[in-house]
Design a protein around this motif. Structure first.
Motif, PDB file in Angstrom:
ATOM      1  N   ALA A  77     -27.344  42.287 -27.542  1.00  0.00           N
ATOM      2  CA  ALA A  77     -28.780  42.016 -27.348  1.00  0.00           C
ATOM      3  C   ALA A  77     -29.597  43.302 -27.434  1.00  0.00           C
ATOM      4  O   ALA A  77     -30.679  43.323 -28.044  1.00  0.00           O
ATOM      5  N   ILE A  78     -29.090  44.376 -26.843  1.00  0.00           N
ATOM      6  CA  ILE A  78     -29.816  45.663 -26.874  1.00  0.00           C
ATOM      7  C   ILE A  78     -29.924  46.178 -28.312  1.00  0.00           C
ATOM      8  O   ILE A  78     -30.993  46.591 -28.765  1.00  0.00           O
TER       9      ILE A  78
ATOM     10  N   LYS B 288     -33.334  46.472 -30.729  1.00  0.00           N
ATOM     11  CA  LYS B 288     -33.683  47.741 -31.401  1.00  0.00           C
ATOM     12  C   LYS B 288     -33.849  47.534 -32.897  1.00  0.00           C
ATOM     13  O   LYS B 288     -34.715  48.135 -33.532  1.00  0.00           O
ATOM     14  N   MET B 289     -33.000  46.687 -33.469  1.00  0.00           N
ATOM     15  CA  MET B 289     -33.053  46.428 -34.922  1.00  0.00           C
ATOM     16  C   MET B 289     -34.141  45.420 -35.291  1.00  0.00           C
ATOM     17  O   MET B 289     -34.386  45.197 -36.469  1.00  0.00           O
ATOM     18  N   ASP B 290     -34.694  44.770 -34.276  1.00  0.00           N
ATOM     19  CA  ASP B 290     -35.612  43.640 -34.494  1.00  0.00           C
ATOM     20  C   ASP B 290     -34.960  42.607 -35.426  1.00  0.00           C
ATOM     21  O   ASP B 290     -35.561  42.097 -36.362  1.00  0.00           O
ATOM     22  N   HIS B 291     -33.686  42.345 -35.133  1.00  0.00           N
ATOM     23  CA  HIS B 291     -32.938  41.336 -35.891  1.00  0.00           C
ATOM     24  C   HIS B 291     -31.980  40.683 -34.905  1.00  0.00           C
ATOM     25  O   HIS B 291     -31.146  41.371 -34.310  1.00  0.00           O
TER      26      HIS B 291
ATOM     27  N   GLU C 211     -22.281  44.990 -38.822  1.00  0.00           N
ATOM     28  CA  GLU C 211     -21.601  46.284 -38.735  1.00  0.00           C
ATOM     29  C   GLU C 211     -21.691  46.842 -37.314  1.00  0.00           C
ATOM     30  O   GLU C 211     -20.717  47.338 -36.749  1.00  0.00           O
ATOM     31  N   ALA C 212     -22.878  46.748 -36.722  1.00  0.00           N
ATOM     32  CA  ALA C 212     -23.083  47.256 -35.356  1.00  0.00           C
ATOM     33  C   ALA C 212     -22.274  46.436 -34.343  1.00  0.00           C
ATOM     34  O   ALA C 212     -21.735  46.989 -33.386  1.00  0.00           O
ATOM     35  N   ILE C 213     -22.194  45.136 -34.569  1.00  0.00           N
ATOM     36  CA  ILE C 213     -21.414  44.272 -33.671  1.00  0.00           C
ATOM     37  C   ILE C 213     -19.930  44.647 -33.776  1.00  0.00           C
ATOM     38  O   ILE C 213     -19.239  44.793 -32.758  1.00  0.00           O
TER      39      ILE C 213
END
Ligand code: H2B
Length: 95
Positions: free
Chosen positions: A49-50, A54-57, A89-91
């Protein structure tokens, strides 16, 4: 307007993230994550969620006890975009 991925770009995305499945109806990618318990699952969701904010996605997701189901797509593109690739990718980097 965000650019929708073409078929080759989508296939490259799926090749990069083998745990994810294409959902053709929505032109989305989905993945199920399993944890030891609810605390771990919810901790993972808090981290996602954070990042998402931040990504607005933002993911479409559900949670049942130790399971988290995530669907990524870009409403603005009416399908997959590079924004979904970046969030996936971030996940993955959290695991
Ligand atoms: C205005 C704002 O940038 C948009 O509504 C964002 C917010 N989060 C989003 N999340 C997702 N998954 N798809 C979008 O198209 C999207 N759009």
């Amino acid at each position: 307007m965000v650019q929708k991925l073409d078929d080759a770009q989508r296939d490259a995305l799926l090749a990069r993230f083998p745990g994810w499945t294409h959902e053709p109806k929505r032109d989305a990618i989905t993945r199920q994550f399993k944890f030891d318990d609810f605390a771990q699952a919810f901790g993972f969701m808090a981290s996602v969620a954070i990042i998402a904010e931040k990504m607005d996605h933002h993911p479409e997701w559900s949670n049942v006890y130790n399971r988290v189901d995530i669907l990524l797509t870009t409403h603005d593109a009416d399908g997959l975009s590079e924004r979904d690739a970046k969030l996936a990718e971030a996940i993955e980097a959290l695991l």
